[in-house]
Design a protein around this motif. Structure first.
Motif, PDB file in Angstrom:
ATOM      1  N   PRO A 161      34.875  49.093 -50.009  1.00 39.03           N
ATOM      2  CA  PRO A 161      34.163  50.374 -50.003  1.00 39.03           C
ATOM      3  C   PRO A 161      33.935  50.885 -48.584  1.00 39.03           C
ATOM      4  CG  PRO A 161      32.644  48.586 -50.463  1.00 39.03           C
ATOM      5  CD  PRO A 161      34.015  47.982 -50.455  1.00 39.03           C
ATOM      6  N   LEU A 162      33.951  52.172 -48.458  1.00 35.37           N
ATOM      7  CA  LEU A 162      33.632  52.833 -47.193  1.00 35.37           C
ATOM      8  C   LEU A 162      32.305  53.553 -47.343  1.00 35.37           C
ATOM      9  CD1 LEU A 162      37.094  54.443 -46.328  1.00 35.37           C
ATOM     10  CD2 LEU A 162      36.102  52.374 -45.324  1.00 35.37           C
ATOM     11  N   PHE A 163      31.564  53.569 -46.275  1.00 34.61           N
ATOM     12  CA  PHE A 163      30.330  54.344 -46.278  1.00 34.61           C
ATOM     13  C   PHE A 163      30.584  55.647 -45.529  1.00 34.61           C
ATOM     14  CE2 PHE A 163      26.278  55.593 -44.290  1.00 34.61           C
ATOM     15  CZ  PHE A 163      25.559  55.839 -45.440  1.00 34.61           C
ATOM     16  N   ARG A 164      30.424  56.766 -46.210  1.00 38.90           N
ATOM     17  CA  ARG A 164      30.661  58.084 -45.607  1.00 38.90           C
ATOM     18  C   ARG A 164      29.328  58.811 -45.435  1.00 38.90           C
ATOM     19  NH1 ARG A 164      35.602  58.194 -48.951  1.00 38.90           N
ATOM     20  NH2 ARG A 164      37.387  58.181 -47.516  1.00 38.90           N
ATOM     21  N   TYR A 165      29.222  59.508 -44.303  1.00 42.81           N
ATOM     22  CA  TYR A 165      27.985  60.243 -44.019  1.00 42.81           C
ATOM     23  C   TYR A 165      28.313  61.544 -43.285  1.00 42.81           C
ATOM     24  CZ  TYR A 165      28.725  58.107 -39.443  1.00 42.81           C
ATOM     25  OH  TYR A 165      29.278  57.704 -38.257  1.00 42.81           O
ATOM     26  N   ASN A 166      27.457  62.535 -43.491  1.00 44.47           N
ATOM     27  CA  ASN A 166      27.595  63.829 -42.827  1.00 44.47           C
ATOM     28  C   ASN A 166      26.195  64.434 -42.712  1.00 44.47           C
ATOM     29  OD1 ASN A 166      28.131  66.616 -42.184  1.00 44.47           O
ATOM     30  ND2 ASN A 166      30.238  66.255 -42.819  1.00 44.47           N
ATOM     31  N   ILE A 167      25.658  64.424 -41.496  1.00 50.55           N
ATOM     32  CA  ILE A 167      24.280  64.841 -41.264  1.00 50.55           C
ATOM     33  C   ILE A 167      24.241  65.841 -40.111  1.00 50.55           C
ATOM     34  CG2 ILE A 167      21.915  64.030 -40.899  1.00 50.55           C
ATOM     35  CD1 ILE A 167      23.008  61.163 -41.336  1.00 50.55           C
ATOM     36  N   SER A 168      23.435  66.889 -40.273  1.00 49.42           N
ATOM     37  CA  SER A 168      23.206  67.851 -39.195  1.00 49.42           C
ATOM     38  C   SER A 168      21.704  67.970 -38.951  1.00 49.42           C
ATOM     39  CB  SER A 168      23.772  69.226 -39.559  1.00 49.42           C
ATOM     40  OG  SER A 168      25.183  69.163 -39.707  1.00 49.42           O
ATOM     41  N   VAL A 169      21.342  67.992 -37.675  1.00 47.90           N
ATOM     42  CA  VAL A 169      19.925  68.039 -37.297  1.00 47.90           C
ATOM     43  C   VAL A 169      19.728  69.068 -36.197  1.00 47.90           C
ATOM     44  CG1 VAL A 169      18.090  66.758 -36.128  1.00 47.90           C
ATOM     45  CG2 VAL A 169      19.358  65.676 -37.968  1.00 47.90           C
ATOM     46  N   ALA A 170      18.700  69.907 -36.345  1.00 49.29           N
ATOM     47  CA  ALA A 170      18.294  70.842 -35.290  1.00 49.29           C
ATOM     48  C   ALA A 170      17.099  70.251 -34.566  1.00 49.29           C
ATOM     49  CB  ALA A 170      17.941  72.200 -35.882  1.00 49.29           C
ATOM     50  N   LEU A 171      17.313  69.882 -33.314  1.00 45.95           N
ATOM     51  CA  LEU A 171      16.295  69.198 -32.521  1.00 45.95           C
ATOM     52  C   LEU A 171      15.663  70.175 -31.539  1.00 45.95           C
ATOM     53  CD1 LEU A 171      15.252  66.232 -32.149  1.00 45.95           C
ATOM     54  CD2 LEU A 171      16.840  66.077 -30.225  1.00 45.95           C
ATOM     55  N   ALA A 172      14.332  70.267 -31.552  1.00 40.20           N
ATOM     56  CA  ALA A 172      13.604  71.132 -30.624  1.00 40.20           C
ATOM     57  C   ALA A 172      12.876  70.259 -29.604  1.00 40.20           C
ATOM     58  CB  ALA A 172      12.603  72.009 -31.373  1.00 40.20           C
ATOM     59  N   ILE A 173      13.133  70.498 -28.318  1.00 42.00           N
ATOM     60  CA  ILE A 173      12.520  69.711 -27.241  1.00 42.00           C
ATOM     61  C   ILE A 173      11.696  70.651 -26.367  1.00 42.00           C
ATOM     62  CG2 ILE A 173      12.927  68.146 -25.318  1.00 42.00           C
ATOM     63  CD1 ILE A 173      15.596  67.445 -26.530  1.00 42.00           C
ATOM     64  N   VAL A 174      10.421  70.321 -26.178  1.00 33.67           N
ATOM     65  CA  VAL A 174       9.491  71.181 -25.436  1.00 33.67           C
ATOM     66  C   VAL A 174       9.027  70.480 -24.168  1.00 33.67           C
ATOM     67  CG1 VAL A 174       7.339  72.484 -25.552  1.00 33.67           C
ATOM     68  CG2 VAL A 174       8.678  72.106 -27.634  1.00 33.67           C
ATOM     69  N   ASN A 175       9.040  71.205 -23.043  1.00 31.39           N
ATOM     70  CA  ASN A 175       8.385  70.746 -21.819  1.00 31.39           C
ATOM     71  C   ASN A 175       6.987  71.359 -21.824  1.00 31.39           C
ATOM     72  OD1 ASN A 175       7.445  70.086 -19.311  1.00 31.39           O
ATOM     73  ND2 ASN A 175       9.008  71.205 -18.167  1.00 31.39           N
ATOM     74  N   PRO A 176       5.931  70.584 -22.133  1.00 33.12           N
ATOM     75  CA  PRO A 176       4.586  71.156 -22.256  1.00 33.12           C
ATOM     76  C   PRO A 176       3.953  71.531 -20.922  1.00 33.12           C
ATOM     77  CG  PRO A 176       4.506  68.784 -22.553  1.00 33.12           C
ATOM     78  CD  PRO A 176       5.964  69.145 -22.429  1.00 33.12           C
ATOM     79  N   ASN A 177       4.514  71.026 -19.822  1.00 31.57           N
ATOM     80  CA  ASN A 177       3.978  71.330 -18.496  1.00 31.57           C
ATOM     81  C   ASN A 177       4.463  72.713 -18.064  1.00 31.57           C
ATOM     82  OD1 ASN A 177       3.388  71.438 -15.691  1.00 31.57           O
ATOM     83  ND2 ASN A 177       3.321  69.204 -15.621  1.00 31.57           N
ATOM     84  N   ARG A 178       3.534  73.653 -17.906  1.00 33.75           N
ATOM     85  CA  ARG A 178       3.905  75.023 -17.561  1.00 33.75           C
ATOM     86  C   ARG A 178       4.058  75.241 -16.056  1.00 33.75           C
ATOM     87  NH1 ARG A 178       3.673  78.495 -21.726  1.00 33.75           N
ATOM     88  NH2 ARG A 178       2.703  77.753 -23.650  1.00 33.75           N
ATOM     89  N   ALA A 179       3.784  74.204 -15.272  1.00 36.87           N
ATOM     90  CA  ALA A 179       3.868  74.340 -13.815  1.00 36.87           C
ATOM     91  C   ALA A 179       5.046  73.581 -13.217  1.00 36.87           C
ATOM     92  CB  ALA A 179       2.564  73.861 -13.169  1.00 36.87           C
ATOM     93  N   MET A 180       5.504  72.523 -13.889  1.00 39.98           N
ATOM     94  CA  MET A 180       6.517  71.654 -13.305  1.00 39.98           C
ATOM     95  C   MET A 180       7.706  71.488 -14.247  1.00 39.98           C
ATOM     96  SD  MET A 180       3.966  68.723 -11.772  1.00 39.98           S
ATOM     97  CE  MET A 180       5.209  67.998 -10.715  1.00 39.98           C
TER      98      MET A 180
END
Length: 221
Positions: free
Chosen positions: A75-94
């Protein structure tokens, strides 16, 4: 005579002020350097990460199709996944700089399915900004690589219709444009519970998932 005295006094006053300005300027410079050093070692660079959207199109065992009868029984294991990743820099000065690549790993039952680079080393993340990255993992692996426990767990989840998949993030960041800034290793886990999407472009409802820090020494096979 009085004018000469006034001029002399004025000149002496200017010279005294200059002598005070030099050490004052040096003191201010030292304070500025000290402030940068303190900020560099006290203010730890941070990123906030969440999965804004995800879609699971394939996640199942299937029979092999190439290599003869023996392969067909493997048997083969098949997968197909899509992810939307949001990355935030919380430091507003640096700003933030990635000193190592930010790597995303798709994991099922502590088994590594797929690795990909989210951002390269040297990538700059502007202060207070949110970056969005679309990650996609798809392919097939021999079923035995998952192991018996993972295969059994997959059957249980398939019966329920809800699959537990993890996106693991690892990397290293520092504050941008500060030569002696403190570096911070990243190790985050984004646990997902996904249903198989129906065929076609139909939209699947997904609730945002926050990524949480985890131990850096956790490894996947």
């Amino acid at each position: 005579m009085d004018r000469c005295c006034d001029r002399l006094c004025y000149y002496e006053t200017q010279q005294n002020i200059k002598w005070w300005l030099v050490p004052l300027a040096i003191l201010l410079l030292l304070l500025a350097v000290a402030a940068v050093v303190i900020i560099s070692f006290v203010v730890v660079p941070k990123l906030k990460t969440n999965v804004a959207d995800a879609r699971l199109d394939t996640f199942a065992f299937t029979a092999g199709t190439q290599g003869g009868e023996a392969a067909a029984r493997t048997p083969l294991f098949r997968y197909n996944i899509s992810v939307a990743l949001a990355i935030v820099n919380p430091n507003r000065a640096m700003g933030i700089e990635h000193t190592k690549p930010l790597v995303g790993t798709f994991v099922f039952h502590d088994r590594r399915l797929h690795n990909l680079t989210v951002v390269e080393a040297g990538h700059k993340h502007r202060p207070g900004k949110t970056e969005e990255h679309l990650l996609h993992a798809g392919g097939e692996i021999p079923g035995f690589l998952l192991g018996a426990a993972a295969a059994e767990d997959l059957k249980k989840q398939d019966a329920i219709g809800l699959f537990k998949v993890e996106v693991r993030l690892s990397g290293e960041i520092t504050h941008q444009r500060i030569a002696i800034a403190k570096k911070r290793k990243l190790s985050l886990s984004c646990p997902l519970e996904l249903q198989l999407a129906p065929p076609g472009p139909e939209v699947v409802v997904f609730h945002e998932v926050d990524c949480k820090p985890v131990k850096q020494d956790k490894m996947y096979f």
